[in-house]
Design a protein around this motif. Structure first.
Motif, PDB file in Angstrom:
ATOM      1  N   THR A 235     -12.146  16.744 -61.531  1.00 52.34           N
ATOM      2  CA  THR A 235     -13.275  17.658 -61.686  1.00 52.34           C
ATOM      3  C   THR A 235     -14.590  16.889 -61.846  1.00 52.34           C
ATOM      4  N   ILE A 236     -14.551  15.862 -62.682  1.00 57.06           N
ATOM      5  CA  ILE A 236     -15.757  15.059 -62.909  1.00 57.06           C
ATOM      6  C   ILE A 236     -16.186  14.363 -61.625  1.00 57.06           C
ATOM      7  N   LEU A 237     -15.244  13.821 -60.876  1.00 54.70           N
ATOM      8  CA  LEU A 237     -15.580  13.119 -59.641  1.00 54.70           C
ATOM      9  C   LEU A 237     -16.169  14.060 -58.595  1.00 54.70           C
ATOM     10  N   VAL A 238     -15.667  15.268 -58.517  1.00 58.01           N
ATOM     11  CA  VAL A 238     -16.202  16.246 -57.564  1.00 58.01           C
ATOM     12  C   VAL A 238     -17.652  16.586 -57.920  1.00 58.01           C
ATOM     13  N   LYS A 239     -17.903  16.827 -59.211  1.00 61.68           N
ATOM     14  CA  LYS A 239     -19.272  17.139 -59.638  1.00 61.68           C
ATOM     15  C   LYS A 239     -20.196  15.948 -59.412  1.00 61.68           C
ATOM     16  N   PHE A 240     -19.707  14.752 -59.694  1.00 52.34           N
ATOM     17  CA  PHE A 240     -20.510  13.549 -59.503  1.00 52.34           C
ATOM     18  C   PHE A 240     -20.874  13.371 -58.035  1.00 52.34           C
ATOM     19  N   ASN A 241     -19.924  13.604 -57.146  1.00 54.79           N
ATOM     20  CA  ASN A 241     -20.198  13.476 -55.713  1.00 54.79           C
ATOM     21  C   ASN A 241     -21.236  14.494 -55.249  1.00 54.79           C
ATOM     22  N   LYS A 242     -21.183  15.702 -55.782  1.00 57.83           N
ATOM     23  CA  LYS A 242     -22.186  16.718 -55.429  1.00 57.83           C
ATOM     24  C   LYS A 242     -23.572  16.284 -55.893  1.00 57.83           C
ATOM     25  N   GLN A 243     -23.643  15.725 -57.098  1.00 58.13           N
ATOM     26  CA  GLN A 243     -24.933  15.260 -57.600  1.00 58.13           C
ATOM     27  C   GLN A 243     -25.453  14.103 -56.766  1.00 58.13           C
ATOM     28  N   MET A 244     -24.582  13.208 -56.362  1.00 54.45           N
ATOM     29  CA  MET A 244     -25.002  12.067 -55.543  1.00 54.45           C
ATOM     30  C   MET A 244     -25.517  12.541 -54.187  1.00 54.45           C
ATOM     31  N   ASP A 245     -24.866  13.544 -53.607  1.00 55.81           N
ATOM     32  CA  ASP A 245     -25.351  14.097 -52.340  1.00 55.81           C
ATOM     33  C   ASP A 245     -26.749  14.687 -52.503  1.00 55.81           C
ATOM     34  N   GLY A 246     -26.965  15.400 -53.604  1.00 55.87           N
ATOM     35  CA  GLY A 246     -28.285  15.960 -53.863  1.00 55.87           C
ATOM     36  C   GLY A 246     -29.331  14.875 -54.037  1.00 55.87           C
ATOM     37  N   LEU A 247     -28.967  13.800 -54.726  1.00 57.64           N
ATOM     38  CA  LEU A 247     -29.906  12.692 -54.908  1.00 57.64           C
ATOM     39  C   LEU A 247     -30.222  12.004 -53.588  1.00 57.64           C
ATOM     40  N   GLU A 248     -29.233  11.853 -52.729  1.00 56.36           N
ATOM     41  CA  GLU A 248     -29.475  11.243 -51.418  1.00 56.36           C
ATOM     42  C   GLU A 248     -30.461  12.071 -50.611  1.00 56.36           C
ATOM     43  N   LYS A 249     -30.323  13.385 -50.656  1.00 55.98           N
ATOM     44  CA  LYS A 249     -31.255  14.258 -49.930  1.00 55.98           C
ATOM     45  C   LYS A 249     -32.668  14.130 -50.492  1.00 55.98           C
ATOM     46  N   ARG A 250     -32.771  14.089 -51.826  1.00 56.39           N
ATOM     47  CA  ARG A 250     -34.101  13.952 -52.439  1.00 56.39           C
ATOM     48  C   ARG A 250     -34.729  12.601 -52.115  1.00 56.39           C
ATOM     49  N   LEU A 251     -33.926  11.546 -52.102  1.00 58.90           N
ATOM     50  CA  LEU A 251     -34.452  10.227 -51.770  1.00 58.90           C
ATOM     51  C   LEU A 251     -34.912  10.158 -50.320  1.00 58.90           C
ATOM     52  N   ALA A 252     -34.187  10.807 -49.442  1.00 54.62           N
ATOM     53  CA  ALA A 252     -34.593  10.836 -48.040  1.00 54.62           C
ATOM     54  C   ALA A 252     -35.924  11.568 -47.887  1.00 54.62           C
ATOM     55  N   GLN A 253     -36.080  12.677 -48.601  1.00 54.87           N
ATOM     56  CA  GLN A 253     -37.342  13.419 -48.553  1.00 54.87           C
ATOM     57  C   GLN A 253     -38.471  12.596 -49.150  1.00 54.87           C
ATOM     58  N   LEU A 254     -38.199  11.891 -50.238  1.00 56.92           N
ATOM     59  CA  LEU A 254     -39.206  11.038 -50.859  1.00 56.92           C
ATOM     60  C   LEU A 254     -39.633   9.922 -49.908  1.00 56.92           C
ATOM     61  N   ASP A 255     -38.674   9.355 -49.190  1.00 58.14           N
ATOM     62  CA  ASP A 255     -38.977   8.304 -48.220  1.00 58.14           C
ATOM     63  C   ASP A 255     -39.892   8.834 -47.114  1.00 58.14           C
ATOM     64  N   LYS A 256     -39.594  10.022 -46.611  1.00 57.55           N
ATOM     65  CA  LYS A 256     -40.438  10.622 -45.575  1.00 57.55           C
ATOM     66  C   LYS A 256     -41.854  10.876 -46.100  1.00 57.55           C
ATOM     67  N   THR A 257     -41.935  11.378 -47.322  1.00 58.65           N
ATOM     68  CA  THR A 257     -43.238  11.662 -47.914  1.00 58.65           C
ATOM     69  C   THR A 257     -44.048  10.388 -48.110  1.00 58.65           C
ATOM     70  N   MET A 258     -43.401   9.343 -48.612  1.00 57.13           N
ATOM     71  CA  MET A 258     -44.108   8.077 -48.829  1.00 57.13           C
ATOM     72  C   MET A 258     -44.586   7.476 -47.503  1.00 57.13           C
ATOM     73  N   ASN A 259     -43.770   7.563 -46.473  1.00 56.89           N
ATOM     74  CA  ASN A 259     -44.188   7.066 -45.160  1.00 56.89           C
ATOM     75  C   ASN A 259     -45.390   7.846 -44.632  1.00 56.89           C
ATOM     76  N   LEU A 260     -45.382   9.148 -44.837  1.00 56.43           N
ATOM     77  CA  LEU A 260     -46.509   9.973 -44.408  1.00 56.43           C
ATOM     78  C   LEU A 260     -47.779   9.600 -45.176  1.00 56.43           C
TER      79      LEU A 260
END
Length: 73
Positions: A26-51
């Motif tokens: 259960t903990i690993l499933v929740k952790f993986n979901k959080q990591m996926d969300g963080l990856e999406k936010r980091l990708a958006q942050l990277d795009k914003t910083m490049n802009l």
């Protein structure tokens, strides 16, 4: 996990170990979901910083061009 699999797991390894394994899953499933969300936010942050950097460089080059024109006049 279905009930039969849980009963079989408890019979094979004992209740405390079975419960620990289920909690770990259960903990690993929740952790993986959080990591996926963080990856999406980091990708958006990277795009914003490049802009922002592109905009900054464009404004800096326009400003330098204007200063060169003023100096020529």
């Amino acid at each position: 996990m279905d009930l039969q699999a849980v009963v079989q797991l408890i019979g094979n390894v004992g209740f405390p170990i079975a419960l620990s394994l289920m909690l770990l899953q259960t903990i690993l499933v929740k952790f993986n979901k959080q990591m996926d969300g963080l990856e999406k936010r980091l990708a958006q942050l990277d795009k914003t910083m490049n802009l922002i950097l592109r905009t900054f460089h464009q404004n800096a080059s326009k400003s330098a061009f204007r200063q060169d024109q003023k100096e020529e006049d």
